[in-house]
Scaffold this motif. Structure first.
Motif, PDB file in Angstrom:
ATOM      1  N   ARG A   1      -5.900   6.621  -7.785  1.00 31.96           N
ATOM      2  CA  ARG A   1      -4.555   5.948  -8.185  1.00 31.96           C
ATOM      3  C   ARG A   1      -4.792   5.052  -9.232  1.00 31.96           C
ATOM      4  NH1 ARG A   1       0.134   8.595  -6.167  1.00 31.96           N
ATOM      5  NH2 ARG A   1      -0.694   9.555  -4.376  1.00 31.96           N
TER       6      ARG A   1
ATOM      7  N   SER B   1       1.061  -1.216  -0.034  1.00 32.68           N
ATOM      8  CA  SER B   1      -0.049   0.085   0.052  1.00 32.68           C
ATOM      9  C   SER B   1       0.732   1.412  -0.062  1.00 32.68           C
ATOM     10  CB  SER B   1      -0.972  -0.002   1.114  1.00 32.68           C
ATOM     11  OG  SER B   1      -0.356   0.019   2.512  1.00 32.68           O
ATOM     12  N   CYS B   2       1.951   1.324   0.759  1.00 28.38           N
ATOM     13  CA  CYS B   2       3.003   2.351   0.670  1.00 28.38           C
ATOM     14  C   CYS B   2       3.474   2.558  -0.705  1.00 28.38           C
ATOM     15  CB  CYS B   2       3.981   2.060   1.630  1.00 28.38           C
ATOM     16  SG  CYS B   2       3.507   2.758   3.351  1.00 28.38           S
TER      17      CYS B   2
ATOM     18  N   HIS C   1       0.743   3.889  -2.894  1.00 27.29           N
ATOM     19  CA  HIS C   1       0.841   5.545  -2.547  1.00 27.29           C
ATOM     20  C   HIS C   1       1.889   6.274  -3.291  1.00 27.29           C
ATOM     21  CE1 HIS C   1      -0.401   8.925  -0.341  1.00 27.29           C
ATOM     22  NE2 HIS C   1       1.010   9.135  -0.148  1.00 27.29           N
ATOM     23  N   ARG C   2       3.265   5.594  -3.313  1.00 23.31           N
ATOM     24  CA  ARG C   2       4.111   6.583  -3.880  1.00 23.31           C
ATOM     25  C   ARG C   2       4.324   6.673  -5.494  1.00 23.31           C
ATOM     26  NH1 ARG C   2       6.149  10.038  -1.434  1.00 23.31           N
ATOM     27  NH2 ARG C   2       7.257   9.337   0.099  1.00 23.31           N
TER      28      ARG C   2
END
Length: 77
Positions: A46, A30-31, A34-35
């Motif tokens: 996204r 998930s990180c 996100h990036r």
């Protein structure tokens, strides 16, 4: 251990993503999403998966690209 560049968690099972000459460190998918995931220029979500690129602009699908005036783009199902 390595520190996640999004949340700062120092995690023993972190991983690296090598993209476009840079190395990114994350503690979870998930990180990383996100990036790394591009953002639809119409609905701002996204883009996880294929997405649509038209004239250098990114959209989550054909509907959003058409809403921005792009023509000739069709979703394949």
């Amino acid at each position: 251990m390595a520190r996640c560049e999004v949340c700062g968690n120092d995690y023993g099972m972190s991983f690296e993503v090598h993209a476009q000459g840079a190395v990114h460190v994350f503690d979870c998918f998930s990180c990383a999403i996100h990036r790394m995931a591009p953002i639809c220029e119409h609905c701002r979500c996204r883009i996880i998966g294929q997405g649509v690129e038209a004239d250098g602009h990114w959209y989550c699908g054909a509907h959003c690209s058409r809403a921005e005036g792009r023509v000739g783009i069709v979703d394949k199902v």
